[in-house]
Design a protein around this motif. Structure first.
Motif, PDB file in Angstrom:
ATOM      1  N   LEU A 551     -24.310  20.827 145.147  1.00  0.00           N
ATOM      2  CA  LEU A 551     -22.814  20.831 145.585  1.00  0.00           C
ATOM      3  C   LEU A 551     -22.344  20.926 146.859  1.00  0.00           C
ATOM      4  O   LEU A 551     -21.562  20.303 147.411  1.00  0.00           O
ATOM      5  N   ASP A 554     -22.831  17.884 148.915  1.00  0.00           N
ATOM      6  CA  ASP A 554     -22.235  16.439 148.618  1.00  0.00           C
ATOM      7  C   ASP A 554     -20.586  16.900 148.843  1.00  0.00           C
ATOM      8  O   ASP A 554     -19.890  16.125 148.281  1.00  0.00           O
ATOM      9  N   THR A 556     -17.124  16.482 150.384  1.00  0.00           N
ATOM     10  CA  THR A 556     -16.876  15.435 151.554  1.00  0.00           C
ATOM     11  C   THR A 556     -16.244  15.937 152.574  1.00  0.00           C
ATOM     12  O   THR A 556     -15.909  15.107 153.573  1.00  0.00           O
ATOM     13  N   ARG A 563     -24.382  15.774 158.002  1.00  0.00           N
ATOM     14  CA  ARG A 563     -24.874  15.225 156.538  1.00  0.00           C
ATOM     15  C   ARG A 563     -26.441  15.069 157.012  1.00  0.00           C
ATOM     16  O   ARG A 563     -27.432  15.278 156.338  1.00  0.00           O
ATOM     17  N   TYR A 577     -32.832  15.949 144.120  1.00  0.00           N
ATOM     18  CA  TYR A 577     -31.904  16.830 143.336  1.00  0.00           C
ATOM     19  C   TYR A 577     -32.601  17.889 142.596  1.00  0.00           C
ATOM     20  O   TYR A 577     -32.193  18.871 142.580  1.00  0.00           O
ATOM     21  N   TYR A 587     -28.309  27.620 137.983  1.00  0.00           N
ATOM     22  CA  TYR A 587     -29.074  27.088 136.938  1.00  0.00           C
ATOM     23  C   TYR A 587     -30.439  28.010 136.317  1.00  0.00           C
ATOM     24  O   TYR A 587     -31.130  27.748 135.608  1.00  0.00           O
ATOM     25  N   ASP A 608     -17.394  25.846 148.948  1.00  0.00           N
ATOM     26  CA  ASP A 608     -16.149  25.604 148.252  1.00  0.00           C
ATOM     27  C   ASP A 608     -16.316  26.626 147.266  1.00  0.00           C
ATOM     28  O   ASP A 608     -17.246  27.179 146.740  1.00  0.00           O
ATOM     29  N   GLU A 610     -15.486  26.565 144.245  1.00  0.00           N
ATOM     30  CA  GLU A 610     -16.149  25.890 142.978  1.00  0.00           C
ATOM     31  C   GLU A 610     -17.640  26.671 142.604  1.00  0.00           C
ATOM     32  O   GLU A 610     -17.923  26.665 141.733  1.00  0.00           O
ATOM     33  N   ARG A 614     -18.215  28.290 139.146  1.00  0.00           N
ATOM     34  CA  ARG A 614     -19.594  27.574 138.454  1.00  0.00           C
ATOM     35  C   ARG A 614     -20.272  28.818 137.984  1.00  0.00           C
ATOM     36  O   ARG A 614     -20.776  28.997 136.901  1.00  0.00           O
TER      37      ARG A 614
ATOM     38  N   VAL B 114     -21.511   8.633 149.477  1.00  0.00           N
ATOM     39  CA  VAL B 114     -21.524   8.799 148.037  1.00  0.00           C
ATOM     40  C   VAL B 114     -20.724  10.054 147.438  1.00  0.00           C
ATOM     41  O   VAL B 114     -20.368   9.957 146.459  1.00  0.00           O
ATOM     42  N   SER B 115     -20.201  10.938 148.460  1.00  0.00           N
ATOM     43  CA  SER B 115     -19.301  11.910 147.807  1.00  0.00           C
ATOM     44  C   SER B 115     -18.187  11.510 147.490  1.00  0.00           C
ATOM     45  O   SER B 115     -17.471  12.347 146.845  1.00  0.00           O
ATOM     46  N   TRP B 116     -17.738  10.176 147.841  1.00  0.00           N
ATOM     47  CA  TRP B 116     -16.479   9.814 147.481  1.00  0.00           C
ATOM     48  C   TRP B 116     -16.615   8.556 146.267  1.00  0.00           C
ATOM     49  O   TRP B 116     -15.770   7.725 146.037  1.00  0.00           O
ATOM     50  N   LEU B 146     -12.103  15.185 148.702  1.00  0.00           N
ATOM     51  CA  LEU B 146     -12.002  15.115 147.362  1.00  0.00           C
ATOM     52  C   LEU B 146     -13.053  16.220 146.762  1.00  0.00           C
ATOM     53  O   LEU B 146     -14.345  16.000 146.905  1.00  0.00           O
ATOM     54  N   PHE B 147     -12.533  17.264 146.326  1.00  0.00           N
ATOM     55  CA  PHE B 147     -13.222  18.436 145.901  1.00  0.00           C
ATOM     56  C   PHE B 147     -13.675  18.244 144.423  1.00  0.00           C
ATOM     57  O   PHE B 147     -12.909  18.185 143.538  1.00  0.00           O
ATOM     58  N   ASN B 148     -15.264  18.571 144.308  1.00  0.00           N
ATOM     59  CA  ASN B 148     -15.876  18.610 142.796  1.00  0.00           C
ATOM     60  C   ASN B 148     -15.605  19.887 142.411  1.00  0.00           C
ATOM     61  O   ASN B 148     -16.266  20.896 142.814  1.00  0.00           O
ATOM     62  N   ARG B 149     -14.453  19.980 141.715  1.00  0.00           N
ATOM     63  CA  ARG B 149     -14.081  21.317 141.103  1.00  0.00           C
ATOM     64  C   ARG B 149     -13.775  21.470 139.722  1.00  0.00           C
ATOM     65  O   ARG B 149     -12.739  21.966 139.251  1.00  0.00           O
ATOM     66  N   PHE B 150     -14.600  21.088 139.053  1.00  0.00           N
ATOM     67  CA  PHE B 150     -14.639  21.142 137.501  1.00  0.00           C
ATOM     68  C   PHE B 150     -14.628  22.597 136.856  1.00  0.00           C
ATOM     69  O   PHE B 150     -13.700  22.656 136.170  1.00  0.00           O
ATOM     70  N   ASN B 172     -17.343  15.414 133.786  1.00  0.00           N
ATOM     71  CA  ASN B 172     -17.380  15.343 135.199  1.00  0.00           C
ATOM     72  C   ASN B 172     -17.479  13.992 135.559  1.00  0.00           C
ATOM     73  O   ASN B 172     -18.565  13.293 135.239  1.00  0.00           O
ATOM     74  N   LYS B 174     -17.697  12.735 138.623  1.00  0.00           N
ATOM     75  CA  LYS B 174     -18.391  12.576 139.928  1.00  0.00           C
ATOM     76  C   LYS B 174     -19.099  11.296 139.754  1.00  0.00           C
ATOM     77  O   LYS B 174     -20.028  11.176 139.049  1.00  0.00           O
ATOM     78  N   ILE B 176     -21.915  10.905 141.681  1.00  0.00           N
ATOM     79  CA  ILE B 176     -23.293  11.174 142.269  1.00  0.00           C
ATOM     80  C   ILE B 176     -23.592  12.118 141.086  1.00  0.00           C
ATOM     81  O   ILE B 176     -22.838  12.712 140.109  1.00  0.00           O
ATOM     82  N   ARG B 177     -25.106  12.432 141.004  1.00  0.00           N
ATOM     83  CA  ARG B 177     -25.581  13.232 139.759  1.00  0.00           C
ATOM     84  C   ARG B 177     -25.066  14.800 140.061  1.00  0.00           C
ATOM     85  O   ARG B 177     -25.205  15.335 141.009  1.00  0.00           O
ATOM     86  N   ASP B 178     -24.495  15.167 139.254  1.00  0.00           N
ATOM     87  CA  ASP B 178     -24.291  16.738 138.880  1.00  0.00           C
ATOM     88  C   ASP B 178     -24.341  17.069 137.393  1.00  0.00           C
ATOM     89  O   ASP B 178     -23.821  16.739 136.535  1.00  0.00           O
TER      90      ASP B 178
END
Lengths: 659, 187
Positions: A551, A554, A556, A563, A577, A587, A608, A610, A614, B114-116, B146-150, B172, B174, B176-178
């Motif tokens: 996370l 990735d 943005t 990156r 991954y 995890y 973030d 998040e 999580r 990819v993040s987008w 674009l925040f990944n905020r599930f 989710n 997204k 990309i793999r998450d």
């Protein structure tokens, strides 16, 4: 405060007999207060000292008589700027005038324009007495002071950039009063930007001029008309000689360029021919200062900042590094550099580990020193002949209130020497509990032996604190730093654990009362150590910690260059991954054996929020006990003393309850 | 807030309009829900995205080799902070650009990585994240993400999507793999 801590213990039904410290715990808020005195500059005759002090987060300039130590408020920045403003440079023009270069921070457009720094030079006339009106003059023409010429009364050098960039000799007496409208008979800045006042000139936009200590122009870093950046040597009246050229446009376009090779750009002249102090544009954040000879191309690292981005440096009369200017939370701060030789010549109180000469008269009859120790934040002293007098402190509320012992050792892990620092409370009657506190970063950052408010807050509350400069840390050797590549969840953690095992063998440490705490990467490490060594720790606390490495990668918010850097140093969330998932605490939450404290700021732009949410959901799923702290206004670090105090009060409560 | 639905072809670009979650559009064949949280400011923000002509499964990204199909534009002008729905074809998508004009700054951000990306699965409500345009008038500062905020919004989404969640699972979206949601909901 001591009273309130005691009440807190009773509320939680704790026996706090293990909290034995030589001194009463200092109120948490004092550790995170805004600094008071931060800069001190001596007039050429040594009679006056101009200091920068902060009041309500705004700088003020105070004038101190070096003999009597009587202080007078000279200038209040709050009257001049409503924005976030700093004083980048303070320099005496002569014994009567001081020049202050202000920087107002204006953020730019992400990915389009850089953060804008608007600069303004003002000149202050020394008041004759406490009640006299202070005369404030200013230079209206855009530019910056490049040398104060303290030996030449009322004169200084000022640079102006354009298609042709020039340095002019200006006279203070011809400048106008700040804010006063000129009538038709008066020329801007006294009409001093004219040919007869030119002392140096070069084609192209100059971002930095390099002068020697006498004010002689040596070189310039400038954009030429072909769009290239040049470092050009100024040779009397001849054409400037190009020492080196940079083609930044092509470097930026070439995304696959080797980001591990330094891209060094000059920021100051070393006093040696063709040799300059440089910063590396390819560094994640510019924390390392190099010395580079642009004729022989020899280079050497001369200094590394522990955590903050370096934007400028201060040099002594003999062109040695005396201080660096860093950006901390958007504010420019001065970090003084230890000069070991000085300790033999001056006897400052508390036997400080860091002594820096801040300023001196030409004949060295009057000197200003800065001192700091692991348990004593910065202080300023003036020495006149043999007499040393106290000028002021960065944090006056905790002056002489702290006391701890610093132990510096190393441990060998996989053939690499890993340095660590252990701070111990004084006068322990019984073994003390230990907090393992890994630093953030994790690459290119390190814990130094000087004052750290978080460490001393914990020590003041009875804990020993272990800080390990695990592989990836800067400040020691390139080998140590480079060994951190892709060791985010592997050998970095092993280094911390091995160092802690060595410390736990000491009789003075209670090996049954150990917790981990860290911020950012340190928060990640705190959780991972508890997962990997379930029987060793009593609790773990993470602030702004990474819980899911994929996370993090990735996001943005990361530029193309960042990156590439992340792939090189941490990993690739596309091709790696599973490896990164396997070392993410998120995890592994079912394996967390102890109470944890998850804290985060909702406006964190680095890790973030998040990550915290999580972790919370996963802890709930696995029915693990945790304490939760979210600051809706919080960022990656604490924006102000109130935020910091609030969080650390909660942390102390958590530690006292669970250790 | 009522937002009128329309899908107008402008050249090769379809203009889409966001729906309030209380007024979820009816899904056509091969369509599923895109759920986005919008938190934007500025004069007339918008974003563009395009269908990726490539099977889902490979997350490797090369902007030069990427083949894009149908293109879409979504206006965010006057859209209040909150959750919104779109009904779009299932598949894999790339947000290609976010426009954030701001006073005298005609700013847009390219988003070719990819993040987008986001992914729309059949019979699901696909949360693609929080589209955030933050700016400060006094300082000309703009940040587009674009925040990944599930997890951050899970409780709020569950509360607000009650009726729709009776028919469709929230996932989710997204691109990309998450593995987070899968792991959270798995045993």
């Amino acid at each position: 405060m001591h009273k309130s801590i005691s009440i807190l213990f009773l509320c939680f039904g704790l026996v706090n007999s293990f909290i034995v410290s030589a001194k009463t715990p200092v109120a948490t808020e004092h550790f995170f207060a805004e600094p008071d005195m931060v800069v001190a500059k001596l007039s050429p005759d040594g009679n006056s000292i101009a200091t920068i002090r902060f009041t309500n987060d705004k700088p003020q300039i105070w004038l101190i008589d070096s003999a009597t130590k009587q202080a007078t408020l000279w200038f209040d920045v709050a009257e001049f700027s409503k924005r976030q403003a700093s004083i980048k440079q303070l320099a005496w023009i002569d014994n009567q005038y001081i020049a202050a270069q202000f920087v107002e921070i204006k953020k730019g457009v992400e990915g389009l324009l850089d953060t804008k720094a608007v600069q303004r030079l003002i000149l202050l006339n020394k008041p004759v007495n406490n009640t006299a009106q202070v005369e404030v003059l200013s230079v209206t023409t855009k530019g910056s002071m490049v040398h104060p010429l303290p030996e030449q009364k009322h004169q200084f050098l000022y640079a102006k950039s354009g298609l042709v960039s020039k340095i002019y000799r200006l006279n203070v007496n011809k400048l106008s009063v700040f804010g006063k409208k000129l009538n038709k008979l008066h020329k801007i800045d006294g009409g001093q930007f004219k040919k007869s006042n030119e002392v140096a000139s070069i084609k192209g936009w100059v971002t930095r001029w390099f002068l020697d200590s006498n004010g002689q122009s040596i070189a310039a870093f400038h954009l030429n008309h072909q769009g290239e950046w040049n470092l050009s040597k100024l040779v009397d009246k001849a054409e400037p000689q190009v020492l080196h050229t940079w083609d930044f446009a092509n470097i930026t376009k070439n995304k696959s360029s080797d980001i591990t090779s330094p891209e060094l750009v000059p920021i100051a002249y070393t006093g040696e021919e063709d040799s300059f102090y440089c910063l590396d544009l390819n560094e994640d954040e510019q924390r390392t200062i190099y010395k580079v000879n642009f004729t022989t191309y020899s280079e050497a690292i001369v200094y590394q900042s522990d955590a903050y981005k370096v934007i400028d440096i201060d040099l002594s009369e003999d062109n040695k590094l005396s201080a660096i200017k860093v950006i901390n939370n958007g504010r420019i701060e001065t970090v003084y550099i230890d000069n070991n030789r000085l300790k033999q010549h001056v006897d400052l109180p508390n036997n400080p580990s860091l002594v820096a000469q801040v300023d001196a008269t030409k004949d060295n009859s009057v000197r200003v020193y800065y001192s700091e120790n692991h348990d004593q934040p910065g202080e300023f002293y003036v020495q006149r002949q043999a007499e040393v007098g106290f000028l002021g402190a960065m944090y006056p509320n905790i002056k002489d209130q702290l006391g701890s012992e610093l132990v510096e050792q190393t441990v060998t892990v996989e053939g690499l020497e890993i340095p660590f620092l252990l701070n111990l409370p004084l006068s322990q009657k019984s073994p003390v509990p230990l907090i393992i506190m890994p630093h953030g970063g994790p690459i290119g950052v390190f814990d130094n032996r000087y004052y750290n408010p978080i460490t001393q807050l914990l020590v003041s509350n009875g804990y020993a604190v272990l800080q390990v400069n695990f592989r990836g840390s800067s400040g020691y050797s390139t080998e140590l730093k480079d060994a951190g590549k892709k060791q985010f969840g592997d050998l970095m953690l092993k280094d911390i654990y091995q160092a802690s095992e060595q410390v736990l063998a000491m009789k003075r440490i209670d090996k049954n009362r150990v917790c981990t705490f860290g911020m950012s990467y340190g928060g990640y490490a705190a959780l991972m150590l508890a997962i990997q060594h379930p029987k060793r720790y009593k609790c773990a606390a993470s602030f702004a910690g990474v819980s899911d490495i994929n996370l993090l990668l990735d996001n943005t918010n990361v530029s193309d260059k960042q990156r590439l850097w992340l792939k090189e140093y941490i990993g690739d969330s596309v091709t790696e991954y599973d490896r990164l998932k396997a070392i993410s605490p998120l995890y592994l939450a079912d394996k967390i054996p102890v109470p944890v404290f998850i804290g985060h700021g909702s406006k964190d732009e680095v890790v973030d929020v998040e990550h915290a949410f999580r972790m919370k959901l996963m802890l709930e799923k696995h029915q693990k006990p945790f304490t939760w702290y979210i600051n809706p206004e919080g960022e990656h670090s604490f924006a102000d003393s109130k935020q910091a105090s609030q969080y650390f009060e909660r942390l102390l409560e958590f530690l006292h309850t669970n250790i | 807030m009522l937002i009128v639905s329309s899908q107008l072809a402008v050249g090769q670009e379809n203009t889409l309009t966001l729906f309030d979650i209380e007024q979820a559009p009816i899904l056509a064949k091969n369509q599923a829900y895109l759920l986005v949280r919008v938190d934007v400011s500025g004069i007339a923000p918008s974003f563009n995205f395009a269908h990726i002509l490539k099977k889902k499964g490979s997350y490797a990204f090369d902007s030069d080799k990427q083949k894009l199909g149908e293109k879409y534009a979504v206006s965010l002008k006057g859209v209040k902070t909150g959750f919104y729905l779109l009904a779009i074809k299932t598949g894999h998508y790339q947000i290609t650009r976010v426009n954030a004009p701001f006073y005298n700054l005609p700013y847009w951000r390219p988003t070719n990585n990819v993040s987008w990306q986001f992914s729309i699965s059949a019979n699901k409500i696909n949360f693609i994240g929080e589209l955030n345009i933050a700016n400060e008038r006094g300082s000309d500062y703009i940040s587009v993400n674009l925040f990944n905020r599930f997890a951050t919004y899970q409780a709020t989404m569950s509360e607000q999507l009650t009726l729709l969640l009776e028919q469709y699972a929230l996932v989710n979206g997204k691109g990309i793999r998450d593995d987070f949601v899968e792991e959270l909901e798995g045993n």
